[in-house]
Design a protein around this motif. Structure first.
Motif, PDB file in Angstrom:
ATOM      1  N   ALA A 167      22.054 -14.769 -10.711  1.00  9.83           N
ATOM      2  CA  ALA A 167      20.697 -14.926  -9.954  1.00  9.83           C
ATOM      3  C   ALA A 167      19.534 -14.349 -10.804  1.00  9.83           C
ATOM      4  CB  ALA A 167      20.804 -14.013  -8.711  1.00  9.83           C
ATOM      5  N   LEU A 168      19.935 -13.328 -11.862  1.00  8.82           N
ATOM      6  CA  LEU A 168      18.768 -12.725 -12.872  1.00  8.82           C
ATOM      7  C   LEU A 168      19.371 -12.488 -13.830  1.00  8.82           C
ATOM      8  CD1 LEU A 168      16.075 -11.592 -12.733  1.00  8.82           C
ATOM      9  CD2 LEU A 168      17.121  -9.519 -12.178  1.00  8.82           C
ATOM     10  N   TYR A 169      18.812 -12.768 -15.277  1.00 14.55           N
ATOM     11  CA  TYR A 169      18.905 -12.641 -16.407  1.00 14.55           C
ATOM     12  C   TYR A 169      18.189 -11.645 -16.941  1.00 14.55           C
ATOM     13  CZ  TYR A 169      22.129 -16.749 -16.710  1.00 14.55           C
ATOM     14  OH  TYR A 169      23.120 -17.783 -16.426  1.00 14.55           O
ATOM     15  N   GLY A 170      18.642 -10.762 -18.005  1.00 19.58           N
ATOM     16  CA  GLY A 170      17.787  -9.486 -18.534  1.00 19.58           C
ATOM     17  C   GLY A 170      16.729  -9.928 -19.134  1.00 19.58           C
ATOM     18  N   THR A 171      16.763 -11.058 -19.808  1.00 19.09           N
ATOM     19  CA  THR A 171      15.798 -11.520 -20.988  1.00 19.09           C
ATOM     20  C   THR A 171      16.249 -13.123 -21.216  1.00 19.09           C
ATOM     21  OG1 THR A 171      14.309 -11.270 -22.923  1.00 19.09           O
ATOM     22  CG2 THR A 171      16.812 -10.868 -22.888  1.00 19.09           C
ATOM     23  N   ASP A 172      15.402 -13.600 -22.125  1.00 15.25           N
ATOM     24  CA  ASP A 172      15.755 -15.076 -22.793  1.00 15.25           C
ATOM     25  C   ASP A 172      15.814 -15.033 -24.036  1.00 15.25           C
ATOM     26  OD1 ASP A 172      13.121 -15.896 -24.296  1.00 15.25           O
ATOM     27  OD2 ASP A 172      12.343 -15.170 -22.297  1.00 15.25           O
ATOM     28  N   VAL A 173      16.562 -16.153 -24.833  1.00 10.62           N
ATOM     29  CA  VAL A 173      16.615 -16.311 -26.048  1.00 10.62           C
ATOM     30  C   VAL A 173      16.215 -17.650 -26.605  1.00 10.62           C
ATOM     31  CG1 VAL A 173      17.969 -16.456 -28.351  1.00 10.62           C
ATOM     32  CG2 VAL A 173      18.378 -14.614 -26.326  1.00 10.62           C
ATOM     33  N   PHE A 195      21.171  -9.120 -33.931  1.00 10.54           N
ATOM     34  CA  PHE A 195      20.706  -8.897 -32.727  1.00 10.54           C
ATOM     35  C   PHE A 195      20.057  -9.975 -31.719  1.00 10.54           C
ATOM     36  CE2 PHE A 195      16.339  -7.775 -30.616  1.00 10.54           C
ATOM     37  CZ  PHE A 195      17.057  -6.855 -29.734  1.00 10.54           C
ATOM     38  N   TYR A 196      19.322 -10.659 -32.285  1.00 13.27           N
ATOM     39  CA  TYR A 196      18.713 -11.950 -31.598  1.00 13.27           C
ATOM     40  C   TYR A 196      19.818 -12.879 -30.780  1.00 13.27           C
ATOM     41  CZ  TYR A 196      15.302 -15.367 -30.333  1.00 13.27           C
ATOM     42  OH  TYR A 196      14.451 -16.180 -29.761  1.00 13.27           O
ATOM     43  N   SER A 197      20.637 -13.300 -31.694  1.00 13.50           N
ATOM     44  CA  SER A 197      21.511 -14.352 -31.268  1.00 13.50           C
ATOM     45  C   SER A 197      22.580 -13.713 -30.354  1.00 13.50           C
ATOM     46  CB  SER A 197      22.255 -15.132 -32.454  1.00 13.50           C
ATOM     47  OG  SER A 197      21.505 -15.617 -33.060  1.00 13.50           O
ATOM     48  N   ASP A 198      22.961 -12.356 -30.529  1.00 15.18           N
ATOM     49  CA  ASP A 198      24.118 -11.873 -29.804  1.00 15.18           C
ATOM     50  C   ASP A 198      23.703 -11.660 -28.492  1.00 15.18           C
ATOM     51  OD1 ASP A 198      26.162 -11.633 -31.665  1.00 15.18           O
ATOM     52  OD2 ASP A 198      26.080  -9.564 -32.176  1.00 15.18           O
ATOM     53  N   LEU A 199      22.504 -11.620 -28.340  1.00 15.57           N
ATOM     54  CA  LEU A 199      21.797 -11.399 -26.639  1.00 15.57           C
ATOM     55  C   LEU A 199      22.249 -12.620 -25.887  1.00 15.57           C
ATOM     56  CD1 LEU A 199      18.268 -10.418 -27.529  1.00 15.57           C
ATOM     57  CD2 LEU A 199      20.018  -8.974 -26.306  1.00 15.57           C
ATOM     58  N   ASN A 200      22.626 -13.839 -26.697  1.00 15.42           N
ATOM     59  CA  ASN A 200      22.976 -14.802 -25.888  1.00 15.42           C
ATOM     60  C   ASN A 200      24.638 -14.910 -26.306  1.00 15.42           C
ATOM     61  OD1 ASN A 200      22.720 -18.032 -25.095  1.00 15.42           O
ATOM     62  ND2 ASN A 200      23.618 -18.163 -26.898  1.00 15.42           N
ATOM     63  N   ASN A 201      25.133 -14.869 -27.408  1.00 16.38           N
ATOM     64  CA  ASN A 201      26.449 -15.171 -27.810  1.00 16.38           C
ATOM     65  C   ASN A 201      27.531 -14.111 -26.924  1.00 16.38           C
ATOM     66  OD1 ASN A 201      25.468 -17.251 -29.072  1.00 16.38           O
ATOM     67  ND2 ASN A 201      25.602 -16.404 -31.211  1.00 16.38           N
ATOM     68  N   ARG A 202      27.169 -12.555 -27.253  1.00 12.96           N
ATOM     69  CA  ARG A 202      28.019 -12.005 -26.860  1.00 12.96           C
ATOM     70  C   ARG A 202      27.667 -11.276 -25.719  1.00 12.96           C
ATOM     71  NH1 ARG A 202      29.251  -7.643 -31.737  1.00 12.96           N
ATOM     72  NH2 ARG A 202      30.874  -7.041 -30.121  1.00 12.96           N
ATOM     73  N   ALA A 203      26.283 -10.661 -25.379  1.00 18.08           N
ATOM     74  CA  ALA A 203      25.709 -10.073 -24.246  1.00 18.08           C
ATOM     75  C   ALA A 203      26.005 -10.754 -22.869  1.00 18.08           C
ATOM     76  CB  ALA A 203      24.700  -9.228 -24.636  1.00 18.08           C
ATOM     77  N   LYS A 204      25.328 -12.088 -23.382  1.00 16.47           N
ATOM     78  CA  LYS A 204      25.417 -13.296 -22.435  1.00 16.47           C
ATOM     79  C   LYS A 204      24.093 -12.817 -21.435  1.00 16.47           C
ATOM     80  CE  LYS A 204      29.879 -15.221 -23.196  1.00 16.47           C
ATOM     81  NZ  LYS A 204      29.301 -16.140 -23.960  1.00 16.47           N
ATOM     82  N   VAL A 205      23.116 -12.267 -21.970  1.00 14.29           N
ATOM     83  CA  VAL A 205      22.095 -11.860 -20.875  1.00 14.29           C
ATOM     84  C   VAL A 205      20.962 -12.543 -20.805  1.00 14.29           C
ATOM     85  CG1 VAL A 205      22.559  -9.468 -21.293  1.00 14.29           C
ATOM     86  CG2 VAL A 205      20.763 -10.328 -22.887  1.00 14.29           C
ATOM     87  N   SER A 206      21.054 -13.970 -21.311  1.00 11.64           N
ATOM     88  CA  SER A 206      20.003 -14.919 -21.245  1.00 11.64           C
ATOM     89  C   SER A 206      20.686 -16.157 -20.659  1.00 11.64           C
ATOM     90  CB  SER A 206      19.596 -15.299 -22.926  1.00 11.64           C
ATOM     91  OG  SER A 206      20.675 -15.951 -23.439  1.00 11.64           O
ATOM     92  N   PRO A 207      19.648 -17.159 -19.916  1.00 10.85           N
ATOM     93  CA  PRO A 207      20.141 -18.192 -19.485  1.00 10.85           C
ATOM     94  C   PRO A 207      20.857 -19.227 -20.298  1.00 10.85           C
ATOM     95  CG  PRO A 207      17.793 -17.424 -18.623  1.00 10.85           C
ATOM     96  CD  PRO A 207      18.090 -16.801 -19.911  1.00 10.85           C
ATOM     97  N   PRO A 208      21.388 -19.943 -19.656  1.00  9.72           N
ATOM     98  CA  PRO A 208      22.042 -21.335 -20.565  1.00  9.72           C
ATOM     99  C   PRO A 208      21.026 -22.136 -21.127  1.00  9.72           C
ATOM    100  CG  PRO A 208      22.969 -21.168 -18.280  1.00  9.72           C
ATOM    101  CD  PRO A 208      21.812 -20.180 -18.235  1.00  9.72           C
TER     102      PRO A 208
END
Length: 417
Positions: free
Chosen positions: A183-189, A230-243
């Motif tokens: 329903a909510l993501y922490g940030t975007d990449v 740091f940048y890519s892991d927000l998407n790849n590992r932490a999954k805090v960004s939308p698809p």
């Protein structure tokens, strides 16, 4: 990101006088708005009328390049992207060294002074600039229940993040599921733009982004690797960004935030007062300086410069107008984008309602690690054919960041020869 609206069709507005009491200024569509009030005051004070020629970004570059190559120009002043100055340096642009007094340089951000120089000559006067800062949801960050839950989980108070670690924690905390769906993501990449990752490169402590001051390729140094991780892991590992991160660009990220789908966004400061009134986050957005890595806070400025072609027959009058634009730079803030170049211009407005983003913008632009993009005529090719493809390839779980940047180094070296 400086073009909010396309204000012209790209043709020359006729100036039938053609005399010494008139100037033609070439600019990107939308850039006229930053100069219009200044031009009106210039006419009032001097009697000289200013006609603007507006073109889209690529069309502007091609127009300037074509006219400079022919040796005949139809304009007296051009508003140029900082990355173009090296292309037009040798004998094409009139040096403006006499305008860059100690007081002038003191009132300009260091990166803007640096970007104005090519081979020791000042070839443009900054007209306006921008940088990414941090946008965040005040309704979330200032909620007492959210604050208590965050401190219980992470052991320190919830506040707009200032470091990579705090940003990662807040992004993870605000990424929420509802009925099995986010329903909510922490940030975007953003995989379709390069500037954000390059800002993180400077935050990591790199002596430059992609190239150092001597033009050496450093895209595979430790800081570039750390920033990509740091940048890519927000998407790849932490999954805090939308698809869809690989295809996400500025407009897409802005829409996500304005729709209430992300809790934080790193974005160009000028967008702060542009949140639509029908947005669920209208009136709930806060602004803070760009985050910091091991090398401190840093951003990548987006300056445009006013330059005078050597070939114009009105070089002295054009130079007078450029100086007038600097002297009256604060008038640019009264435009649709609300951007200027002088520190004092931003500070004049920073405590006024609606300009709450100016303090964090000034802090970001004043940070010692903030630097301009490399001064190379190949920069746009590097962005299009190396940087963006590399970022997009990195946004796959299991990506080898070091290998990607080693490959990118070879590609950049081929481009710059």
């Amino acid at each position: 990101m400086l073009t909010a609206t396309a204000c012209g069709a790209g043709g020359i507005t006729d100036d039938s006088s053609g005399g010494s009491g008139s100037l033609r200024v070439l600019c990107e569509a939308g850039g006229k708005q930053e100069l219009l009030k200044i031009a009106e005051l210039f006419k009032k004070n001097t009697g000289t009328s200013v006609t603007f020629v507006e073109l889209p970004y690529d069309g502007l570059y091609n127009r300037v390049l074509g006219e400079f190559s022919s040796g005949a120009v139809s304009f007296d002043v051009a508003a140029l992207d900082a990355i173009w100055l090296p292309t037009f340096a040798e004998g094409v642009l009139r040096p403006l060294d006499e305008l860059f007094t100690a007081d002038v340089k003191k009132d300009l951000f260091p990166s803007l002074v640096q970007g104005a120089q090519v081979k020791g000559k000042f070839l443009g006067m900054p007209a306006w600039t921008n940088s990414e800062i941090l946008f965040y949801r005040k309704d979330l960050f200032e909620d007492a229940k959210e604050q208590a839950a965050f401190e219980k989980e992470y052991g320190y108070p919830l506040a707009p993040p200032t470091t990579w670690e705090q940003f990662s924690d807040a992004a993870a905390f605000f990424t929420r599921d509802t009925k099995g769906k986010k329903a909510l993501y922490g940030t975007d990449v953003k995989g379709a733009v390069e500037t954000e990752w390059l800002a993180h490169v400077l935050q990591a402590g790199s002596p430059g982004a992609v190239l150092d001051d001597q033009g050496k390729v450093i895209i595979d140094n430790r800081q570039h690797v750390d920033a990509l991780r740091f940048y890519s892991d927000l998407n790849n590992r932490a999954k805090v960004s939308p698809p869809g991160a690989k295809q996400l660009d500025w407009g897409g990220a802005q829409n996500l935030f304005n729709q209430g789908k992300t809790a934080m966004m790193r974005f160009w400061a000028h967008a702060f007062p542009l949140v639509p009134k029908d947005s669920p986050v209208y009136g709930k957005v806060g602004a803070a300086p760009m985050i910091a890595g091991a090398g401190g806070m840093a951003g990548i400025p987006g300056p445009w410069y006013l330059s005078v072609p050597e070939a114009t027959k009105k070089a002295d009058l054009a130079t007078e107008f450029v100086k007038f634009c600097y002297d009256n730079n604060a008038l640019a803030i009264q435009s649709s984008l609300g951007l200027a170049a002088r520190t004092s211009a931003f500070e004049q407005y920073q405590d006024k309602t609606g300009h709450e983003h100016f303090k964090p913008l000034v802090q970001t632009l004043s940070a010692p690690a903030t630097r301009s993009r490399p001064a190379t005529p190949k920069w746009q090719q590097i962005v299009d054919t190396v940087l963006i493809p590399t970022i997009q390839r990195s946004l796959t779980p299991g990506a080898d960041y070091e290998a990607l940047l080693k490959g990118a180094r070879s590609d950049v070296e081929r481009l710059i020869g």
